[in-house]
Design a protein around this motif. Structure first.
Motif, PDB file in Angstrom:
ATOM      1  N   HIS A 150       6.296  -1.942  -7.716  1.00  0.00           N
ATOM      2  CA  HIS A 150       7.928  -1.955  -7.375  1.00  0.00           C
ATOM      3  C   HIS A 150       8.590  -2.770  -7.272  1.00  0.00           C
ATOM      4  CE1 HIS A 150       5.423   1.457  -4.855  1.00  0.00           C
ATOM      5  NE2 HIS A 150       6.076   1.805  -6.229  1.00  0.00           N
ATOM      6  N   GLU A 153      10.315  -4.694  -4.524  1.00  0.00           N
ATOM      7  CA  GLU A 153       8.969  -5.641  -3.426  1.00  0.00           C
ATOM      8  C   GLU A 153       8.817  -6.629  -3.760  1.00  0.00           C
ATOM      9  OE1 GLU A 153       5.867  -2.673  -2.289  1.00  0.00           O
ATOM     10  OE2 GLU A 153       7.680  -1.004  -2.240  1.00  0.00           O
ATOM     11  N   ARG A 227      12.782  -0.452  -7.391  1.00  0.00           N
ATOM     12  CA  ARG A 227      11.130   0.529  -6.754  1.00  0.00           C
ATOM     13  C   ARG A 227      10.802   0.083  -8.495  1.00  0.00           C
ATOM     14  NH1 ARG A 227       7.850   2.246  -3.376  1.00  0.00           N
ATOM     15  NH2 ARG A 227       6.794   4.727  -3.499  1.00  0.00           N
ATOM     16  N   HIS A 266       2.096  -5.256  -2.288  1.00  0.00           N
ATOM     17  CA  HIS A 266       3.705  -4.622  -1.900  1.00  0.00           C
ATOM     18  C   HIS A 266       4.389  -5.267  -0.405  1.00  0.00           C
ATOM     19  CE1 HIS A 266       2.349  -0.396  -4.057  1.00  0.00           C
ATOM     20  NE2 HIS A 266       1.291  -1.590  -4.554  1.00  0.00           N
ATOM     21  N   GLU A 267       5.624  -4.569  -0.673  1.00  0.00           N
ATOM     22  CA  GLU A 267       5.755  -4.305   0.417  1.00  0.00           C
ATOM     23  C   GLU A 267       6.965  -3.048   1.203  1.00  0.00           C
ATOM     24  OE1 GLU A 267       9.965  -6.094  -0.277  1.00  0.00           O
ATOM     25  OE2 GLU A 267       8.702  -9.068  -0.665  1.00  0.00           O
ATOM     26  N   GLU A 341       0.865  -5.092   1.896  1.00  0.00           N
ATOM     27  CA  GLU A 341       2.028  -4.280   2.573  1.00  0.00           C
ATOM     28  C   GLU A 341       2.622  -5.089   3.182  1.00  0.00           C
ATOM     29  OE1 GLU A 341       3.760  -1.620   1.411  1.00  0.00           O
ATOM     30  OE2 GLU A 341       2.408  -0.518   0.383  1.00  0.00           O
TER      31      GLU A 341
HETATM   32 ZN   LIG Z   1       5.455  -0.913  -3.111  1.00  0.00          ZN
END
Ligand SMILES: [Zn+2]
Length: 952
Positions: A150, A153, A227, A266-267, A341
């Motif tokens: 994304h 992120e 994203r 990810h974030e 995450e």
């Molecule tokens: Zn993500």
């Protein structure tokens, strides 16, 4: 040369800063001072350029641009013998995607051998236990470390850049040892186009002082946000639908390498902390239980490392694992998937409720440390994991596995384009496909409707996928009609729905390929292996003779729509045959596209054009010498050869629309048709010149207002075709809308009228009449009327209460059955039951003056039902059941609520028409069944559904 570029960069930075200083005040503090811990704290070789040199700032202090990352990789690959970079794809915007192989120089020289050993270990049909043991002994561990799929992120890719440098430049023994025993494949930048978009918005919204407010534009970016990729696809939902170049290239390489772990960095929300695996329920039942065990081992090590640094984290919570289209598709192939995450800090840092500011650099540090810790865990456990992997691979092909007596069958179809697309996606996952040379009789099969049919004959030429093969778990995950969800998960989901209207399902609960694609399929509880040959696409034959009067292509094939569209774009007159016909011995199903010489008298190279376009689309064309259709069948001068009109398409776009729906519709125009169209800003709809377009698409969203609707109504009345999706459909069927289609909750005061019209529609399909009674001259006093037989119709207030209750249980991404009007042009190329992806959509109600080419519910004959039955506002004649659910979670209340409503409507207004989709027909580029309805609407709408114009 390298030195010069760097110097130039610093020089430019200096100039920029000094210009800025004249106009603007310096900030009172800098965000780079928030976090003093050094990320790269090892001993490093002087021969490898430190990333700070490429970036012009300290690693992790700001967001590296895609170009900066690519540049660093390229430079490093010339400086170190521990690294090899492979470009595995190019994004739509032309940016390269790289897999960075890092290992000892010996291993780097030996990559092909390592890869082929891994491949051997994955197929228990070609090696035995002894050979496997020897492979495992000699194979290095293999890790795939991937980040920032994304684009907004960002911390993952910056952490990856630091990790790459650390691994190739470190002179420390533990790193050197690790590389002797491990191949690390870093995929630092999985979505360069999205990152570029977000990096641009960071530049754009930067003021002088660092901004710690996570609500500011600096942190959020703006529509369509960072994203997604170029066509606004969420690349982390595309891992088995494989629609985008980034995913296609990546999956090919991952599948060749079969890594032991796949990390996906990810974030998440800025006020969160850090989450990692393993997931909580629902977990897809086809994931090997060993991987859950290993997931816990890795999480424990990672947790310890975080504890040591006083960093907060958690596992599980919202992280479920039912949908197989995340990066975790690898888990069905025996690879452990690990999710990171990290809370999202943009690049300045975020002020938290406890008053502290968490810096971007710290978030990069989290990704970096997690990466190194996971690699260490792998180094420690690699051999044991290989052993489990080998056991799993043996299990998949054993006759005792739960997959052993399971065969998936896709039934033959003329829709070669769609079938070939499916075959390509399956083959990309190393799935072995066959076809039967003759009919196969089996004891029973399960249909997509859920019905079990005994003594079934599988027709020759079906696609056969016996599931006793190496990729069995993945095959089951993506082809099983239903993913099994545990009862206690369902209980929790139901309680959540009732208590707060929320859900524990993170993604769609239905996703199987054949229903998404609208292809007819059956499942057999047997291992089929006789009369099979390797599957091959059916051959395309085009005999395009010069003296033909008509050239035609089969209308079942999806590419026939593109054939018509691409010829019309070149100003060729094209017709469609709206009823099945036989001409010069060729049978052409309804919807077949025909090009007539006499329609195009001035086109000298017509024959060549037809050939070129059909070649591009890989479809067969037949040449017809006579326009005479025997007996009742259509002839070329009759009303069934309908002239099309060239579509001139605009799609409303921008802020307020659902970017996924805009993107996927845009992509479909470019991918399935490849004809010119304009995306226009929605605000233009009220003051622009709409006469340029005869087709306007309104994707799902909240961006149209009353004034826009007025303008569009004028335009429709003058002959336009307006097509809307989901939320925009909701608006157009509200009190400010266009036309007479309503939403269910606004119709309870006249339910009887809707049911009256529905019964008319249903009975119009009936074939049985009593001829004696019909010819009897005496008035029959026994005539029965469908509504009079109904017992217990519901009052308006009862309907309202039911509706309120039922609305709590609406699905979120399940597949329900659509029944089609098989004489309507919108359903050309569509099977009689079309699987429809359904969620909390507007429930459309149409009276008889509105076409409803697709309604929810498949009528299933059942002679045991002697009385007509009531479902909310509608009723079902005796002798029938109604199937609504096909796959995924559809509560019985929801089935009742949506039964017999329209999924697709078409209404004539003035000289034009409005076509409403209740849902989003192009979801993830994978709902090819409903996508076909949409392509029909766009390409055939102007010619078939509006009053044709004769230009003087
Ligand atoms: Zn993500």
């Amino acid at each position: 040369m390298k030195y010069k570029i760097t110097t130039l960069f610093f020089f430019l930075t200096f100039i920029f800063n000094s210009v800025q200083a004249k106009d603007l005040m310096q900030p009172t503090s800098y965000s780079k001072d928030l976090y003093q811990v050094e990320i790269l704290d090892g001993n490093y070789s002087k021969n490898i350029t430190h990333p700070d040199k490429f970036l012009g700032f300290g690693i992790g202090e700001r967001v590296a641009s895609p170009w900066q990352i690519t540049n660093a990789l390229k430079q490093w690959s010339t400086q170190s013998d521990r690294i090899k970079i492979v470009e595995y794809a190019k994004s739509h915007e032309g940016r390269p995607l790289h897999a960075v192989f890092i290992s000892s120089p010996d291993n780097i020289d030996n990559l092909d051998k390592i890869k082929s050993d891994l491949s051997a270990l994955s197929d228990a049909r070609i090696i035995n236990d002894r050979q496997a043991r020897s492979l495992i002994e000699n194979l290095p561990a293999v890790a795939w470390m991937a980040y920032s799929i994304h684009g907004n992120e960002t911390s993952g890719a910056d952490g990856a850049l630091a990790a790459i440098y650390h691994l190739i430049a470190s002179t420390d023994n533990d790193v050197v040892n690790m590389l002797d025993n491990m191949v690390i494949i870093v995929d630092p930048l999985m979505n360069p186009d999205g990152r570029a978009r977000f990096a641009k918005s960071l530049e754009q919204y930067r003021g002088t002082a660092p901004n710690y407010d996570d609500q500011s534009l600096l942190h959020t970016g703006d529509w369509p946000y960072g994203r997604t990729n170029h066509y606004y696809f969420d690349l982390n939902r595309d891992w088995f639908y494989l629609t985008q170049p980034e995913t296609k290239g990546r999956v090919k390489l991952i599948n060749e390498w079969r890594p032991q772990i796949l990390v996906d960095g990810h974030e998440m929300g800025p006020q969160d902390t850090f989450m990692t695996g393993p997931p909580r329920e629902p977990i897809n039942k086809n994931i090997d239980i060993d991987l859950i065990k290993w997931g816990n081992v890795f999480a424990q090590d990672q947790g310890n490392a975080f504890d040591k640094r006083n960093w907060r984290f958690y596992t599980g919570e919202w992280h479920e694992d039912l949908y197989p289209g995340y990066s975790f598709y690898v888990q069905f192939r025996g690879t452990l998937g690990i999710l990171y995450e990290q809370s999202r800090m943009a690049e300045d840092g975020v002020r938290r409720p406890e008053g502290t500011i968490q810096s971007y650099k710290e978030s990069v540090h989290h990704q970096y440390i997690s990466t190194l810790v996971n690699l260490k865990s792998l180094l420690k456990n690699s051999k044991e994991m290989y052993k489990d992997y080998w056991d799993g691979r043996k299990y998949n092909i054993s006759k005792d596995s739960k997959y052993a007596n399971q065969t998936f069958v896709v039934l033959p179809t003329d829709n070669n384009t769609r079938l070939n697309t499916l075959a390509d996606k399956l083959k990309a996952q190393d799935i072995e496909l066959f076809q039967n040379t003759k009919d196969i009789k089996v004891d029973n099969v399960k249909l997509q409707s859920g019905q079990i049919v005994t003594n079934y004959t599988i027709p020759a030429g079906s696609m056969i996928i016996p599931n006793r093969q190496p990729e069995a778990p993945l095959i089951a995950a993506i082809l099983e009609f239903d993913a099994d969800i545990d009862t206690d998960v369902l209980v929790e989901e139901r309680q959540k729905s009732l208590k707060s209207g929320s859900s524990i399902m993170y993604d769609t609960t239905a996703f199987n390929f054949t229903m998404m694609y609208g292809l007819n399929a059956v499942t057999v509880d047997e291992h089929l292996d006789s009369s099979l040959e390797t599957w091959k696409p059916s051959s395309v034959s085009s005999e395009i003779t010069k003296d033909a009067v008509i050239w035609a292509t089969n209308g079942v094939d999806d590419n026939s729509v593109a054939f018509a569209a691409r010829l019309m774009e070149q100003n060729i007159e094209v017709r469609i045959i709206d009823k099945e016909s036989t001409l010069s011995g060729h049978t052409l199903p309804r919807g077949s596209v025909a090009v007539l010489q006499m329609d195009n008298p001035d086109v000298l190279n017509l024959q060549n054009l037809v050939k070129t376009v059909s070649d591009e689309l890989n479809i067969s064309v037949v040449s017809i010498e006579s326009g005479f259709g025997p007996e009742e069948l259509p002839d070329w001068g009759g009303r069934h050869f309908r002239l099309l009109e060239k579509p001139q398409i605009a799609m409303l776009s921008h802020e307020g629309f659902n970017s996924y729906d805009v993107g996927v519709s845009w992509w479909s125009l470019d991918h399935h048709l490849g004809i010119r169209h304009s995306m226009i800003n929605a605000s233009l709809a009220s003051y622009g010149d709409l006469r340029r377009y005869n087709t306007i698409i309104i994707p799902s969203g909240r961006a149209i207002d009353d004034y826009t609707v007025d303008t569009l109504l004028d335009w429709v009345s003058q002959g336009g075709t307006l097509i809307a999706h989901n939320r925009s459909t909701r608006f157009l069927t509200s009190e400010y809308g266009i036309g007479s289609v309503k939403q269910l909750q606004n119709t309870f005061d006249e339910s009887d009228k809707y049911n009256f019209d529905l019964l008319r529609e249903i009975y119009s399909q009936y074939e049985n009449i009593d001829k004696d009674k019909t010819n009897n001259n005496i008035v029959d006093f026994e005539v029965s009327y469908p509504w009079e037989e109904l017992d217990g119709t519901l009052s308006e207030s009862e309907l309202k209460s039911r509706d309120k209750w039922q609305s709590i249980f609406m699905p979120s991404g399940s597949i329900v059955a659509g029944r089609i009007d098989d004489e309507h042009w919108l359903t050309f190329g569509t099977p009689n039951t079309i699987p429809v992806l359904y969620s909390n959509l507007p429930i459309l109600m149409a009276r008889s003056y509105v076409d409803a080419p697709v309604r929810i519910g498949q009528m299933i004959p059942n002679n045991e039902i002697k009385e007509p039955r009531i479902i909310n506002w509608s009723s079902l004649p005796a002798g029938n059941d109604l199937n609504v659910r096909m796959s995924g979670l559809v509560w019985p209340e929801a089935s009742q609520r949506i039964a017999n409503s329209a999924y697709l409507t078409r209404e004539r207004i003035g000289d034009g028409q409005v076509i409403l989709f209740s849902g989003e027909p192009n979801f993830r580029g994978a709902t090819l069944g409903t996508n076909r309805l949409w392509l029909n609407a766009i390409v055939y709408g102007p010619g078939l559904g509006t009053r044709s114009r004769i230009n003087p």
